[in-house]
Design an enzyme around this catalytic site. Structure first.
Site: not given
Length: 318
Positions: A10, A95-96, A120, A204, A253
């Site tokens: 992102q 991340s994603l 998510r 996170h 995560q």
């Protein structure tokens, strides 16, 4: 060369991303059609026409970035003969982007990845009331220093290291007041810059526990296959191939630190000397250059990038 294919997270989104790929390659169009069908809406309309603030919404940006990455990958497979099982030492994503990497490696279907990232994105957005959380970039401090700053700032609130992006570039996440304290403490400890980031939620960190629970439930409903190439886990900074372990680490995560710097160091230590960023933007390319200067970096997100990839593949070895 030993090559890793890496997938952005992102912040790399931009209106128009992937549109030229769709206009020029059937393989890309097929991916975008599949994602729209999986979500039951025209996400591509938002991706290509905007408005930017709607694309930036977490629930849109996450599946949109995955779609762009997988469209670019499918074009490389169709036009350049790419075969990840043969041509990649590792795949990794930020991340994603880890979901994109897993979809690229066959762990998830593209449709399942799109639906998981929509869940998510919504779950992460909804985990904390608007305005209650924040993230800040601490520049000029190493990871250990940033962790110490976060711990000092937390008090009775939450402040944790969220992203270890590169040497001297760490993001902290948590309660707004605690993150604001972290900015002042970081400046006092010699940070070159410490700034709030324009994000919609504190990703996170342990404030994301409701989102982690949502992802555990969502992942339990999905067919998860072993990847055809090892995937570098964000939270472990090392390869994972077992489906059950992949699921466990994806749940972790959501609240855990994205250990991108260590992931790149691991790949370099394992012999990787080339990284190809697949999808929107060149954020990860810049981070890899900072972390491991010995790794040659390129990015593929446009038809021109595809042509350059093919030309480089055809060039005789030096």
């Amino acid at each position: 060369m030993s090559t890793a294919f890496i997938f952005p997270g992102q912040g790399s989104q931009a209106v128009g991303m992937g549109k030229a790929l769709a206009e020029n390659f059937a393989a890309a169009r097929d991916v975008f059609t599949e994602v729209d069908a999986a979500l039951g809406e025209h996400l591509t309309r938002i991706m290509w026409e905007g408005p930017a603030d709607e694309l930036t919404l977490t629930a849109n940006a996450q599946p949109a970035l995955m779609a762009t990455s997988l469209a670019a990958l499918r074009v490389l497979e169709a036009e350049a003969g790419l075969n990840l099982a043969r041509d990649a030492a590792f795949v990794a994503g930020h991340s994603l982007g880890e979901y994109s990497a897993l979809a690229a490696a066959g762990t998830f279907t593209i449709s399942d990845a799109a639906r998981l990232l929509r869940i998510r994105g919504r779950a992460m957005q909804d985990a904390v009331p608007a305005g209650a959380g924040a993230m800040a970039a601490l520049l000029g401090l190493d990871y250990e220093q940033a962790v110490a700053v976060a711990a000092e700032a937390a008090g009775d609130d939450v402040c944790e290291a969220a992203n270890d992006n590169a040497g001297g570039q760490v993001v902290v996440s948590g309660s707004l007041k605690a993150v604001e304290r972290a900015i002042e403490i970081a400046k006092a400890k010699g940070a070159s810059r410490a700034i709030l980031l324009p994000v919609s939620a504190p990703f996170h960190c342990r404030l994301m526990e409701p989102a982690a629970e949502a992802m555990a439930a969502a992942l339990a409903e999905v067919d998860v296959k072993a990847p055809v190439v090892p995937v570098i886990s964000n939270v472990r900074a090392s390869p994972v191939t077992d489906p059950a372990e992949i699921v466990r680490l994806l749940v972790e995560q959501v609240t855990g630190t994205v250990r991108w710097r260590e992931s790149v160091v691991y790949m370099a230590g394992a012999g990787v000397n080339r990284a190809v960023e697949v999808g929107a933007g060149k954020v990860l390319s810049g981070l890899v250059r900072r972390i491991a200067k010995e790794i040659q970096v390129s990015a593929v997100g446009t038809p021109e990038d595809v042509a350059a990839f093919i030309a480089a593949k055809a060039a005789p070895a030096a």
